[in-house]
Design a protein around this motif. Structure first.
Motif, PDB file in Angstrom:
ATOM      1  N   ASN A   1       0.975  -1.151   0.215  1.00  0.00           N
ATOM      2  CA  ASN A   1      -0.002   0.058  -0.264  1.00  0.00           C
ATOM      3  C   ASN A   1       1.007   1.290   0.068  1.00  0.00           C
ATOM      4  N   GLU A   2       0.269   2.409  -0.246  1.00  0.00           N
ATOM      5  CA  GLU A   2       0.979   3.750  -0.228  1.00  0.00           C
ATOM      6  C   GLU A   2       1.710   3.789   1.206  1.00  0.00           C
ATOM      7  N   ASP A   3       1.049   3.432   2.224  1.00  0.00           N
ATOM      8  CA  ASP A   3       1.848   3.686   3.594  1.00  0.00           C
ATOM      9  C   ASP A   3       2.899   2.675   3.779  1.00  0.00           C
ATOM     10  N   ASP A   4       3.192   1.773   2.791  1.00  0.00           N
ATOM     11  CA  ASP A   4       4.241   0.754   2.800  1.00  0.00           C
ATOM     12  C   ASP A   4       3.859  -0.554   3.594  1.00  0.00           C
ATOM     13  N   SER A   5       2.487  -0.437   4.098  1.00  0.00           N
ATOM     14  CA  SER A   5       2.003  -1.800   4.746  1.00  0.00           C
ATOM     15  C   SER A   5       1.739  -2.723   3.592  1.00  0.00           C
ATOM     16  N   THR A   6       1.436  -3.963   3.742  1.00  0.00           N
ATOM     17  CA  THR A   6       1.058  -4.881   2.576  1.00  0.00           C
ATOM     18  C   THR A   6      -0.418  -5.545   2.812  1.00  0.00           C
ATOM     19  N   GLY A   7      -0.769  -5.831   1.885  1.00  0.00           N
ATOM     20  CA  GLY A   7      -2.163  -6.525   1.603  1.00  0.00           C
ATOM     21  C   GLY A   7      -1.956  -7.877   0.972  1.00  0.00           C
TER      22      GLY A   7
END
Length: 374
Positions: free
Chosen positions: A253-259
């Protein structure tokens, strides 16, 4: 007795109304449209257009059919999703109600609209839309408060929209949707109609990897499977006899979290890359939602009744179709087109202001005599 036919759609008035939506940069009102047209179309005429009858997907098809027939191709896709537009200050009715918005994880007051768009390399066209109606009142046993629910589920509406496209013989390869529409009934309906789907699954959806495991009831959640990079799993989702392939896609994601997405398809010829690449096209329906909200005044309905509000949403879909046609011909995206119109409107307003200043109380000759500005 012959059934009375509905009044034909006034295409000339629809054309004026959609042009008004495309060119407007603020709230849309019947009076505002009349003023823009120098009262050649009256406020009452706009109101009658919005209130005459409820416009349907049959009317939408009449509008978009020439474009679809021009651009359709066998590799086209149908992308399905719903959107919620908050309307906190509008009186509640069957279509302005409380809906759970999974984006925010809470209930919001507004309109919930289900949309189906056609997309290929030549453009994106709305081919079906349905306002979610919470037409049944009930008392919540926990809170004892009066609430609303729909007599028709979103998946039932989704199948109706898809069925309309099949009846209209639109050429396409896949139907794409997120996990909220991956019901057993919807997937089986699509396969029964001879089409393919690629749907996102909830991570706790269960699957048996062999027919023997299915017969023995040995199902496991898709997230618990032993996933290897680039490998696709084939099996049977619980409650279904149709074999499916499931691909796992991990994204950032844009916030560097993953999905993680678990993408199921009945087309067993597709590989991991094929599934994920095709599913990316589902994003076109999200772009549709963004443009209708930002560029076409989806939430700025001048109507006060269910019919006028619903018809405004119908007109927004038609306005998107026209804006997309302009986008293709000018090679400018929707937001660039809207910005171009806004700048032109500002230039005209500036010119008009200069004219007023030249003859009004703030002309240079009068400034000194009335005290002026320092």
């Amino acid at each position: 007795m012959a059934q009375e036919q509905p009044a034909p759609l006034d295409l000339s008035m629809l054309d004026l109304y959609t042009d008004y939506l495309i060119s407007s940069v603020s709230y849309t009102t019947a009076t505002g449209m009349s003023d823009v047209l120098d009262n050649t179309v009256t406020h009452d005429a706009v109101t009658r257009f919005l209130a005459e009858r409820e416009y349907t997907n049959r009317d939408l098809w009449k509008v978009v059919k020439p474009t679809i027939r021009c651009i359709e191709s066998d590799d086209g896709i149908l992308a399905l999703d719903d959107t919620i537009e908050e309307k906190p200050y509008t009186d509640e009715n069957d279509i302005i109600a409380w809906h759970f918005d999974h984006t925010f994880g809470r209930n919001v007051k507004g309109v919930n609209i289900l949309n189906l768009v056609y997309h290929n390399s030549q453009g994106t066209v709305p081919v079906g839309t349905a306002v979610i109606r919470k037409d049944l009142l009930f008392t919540d046993p926990k809170t004892e408060k009066l609430k609303r629910r729909s007599s028709v589920t979103k998946n039932e509406l989704a199948r109706e929209l898809i069925g309309n496209c099949l009846k209209n013989q639109i050429k396409f390869a896949y139907i794409l949707a997120d996990c909220w529409f991956s019901s057993k009934e919807t997937m089986e309906y699509i396969v029964l109609k001879g089409k393919h789907f690629i749907f996102d699954l909830k991570s706790n959806r269960t699957i048996a990897l062999t027919m023997e495991a299915k017969r023995k009831g040995k199902f496991q959640t898709v997230q618990s499977l032993d996933w290897e990079e680039g490998v696709i799993k084939t099996g049977y989702l619980k409650g279904m006899d149709i074999p499916v392939s499931v691909a796992r896609q991990v994204f950032t994601n844009e916030d560097d979290s993953t999905g993680t997405l678990y993408l199921a398809t009945d087309d067993l010829t597709l590989g991991q890359t094929d599934v994920t690449t095709i599913y990316q096209k589902r994003w076109t329906v999200e772009e549709y939602h963004k443009s209708t909200k930002s560029n076409l005044g989806l939430a700025k309905s001048p109507g006060k009744t269910e019919v006028t509000q619903s018809n405004h949403f119908f007109a927004v879909a038609c306005a998107y179709h026209e804006l997309e046609r302009l986008s293709v011909s000018t090679k400018l995206n929707h937001f660039a087109l809207k910005a171009k119109l806004y700048v032109k409107a500002q230039q005209i307003a500036w010119q008009e202001l200069e004219k007023l200043k030249a003859v009004g109380m703030f002309s240079p000759k009068l400034v000194g005599s009335i005290g002026g500005f320092a």
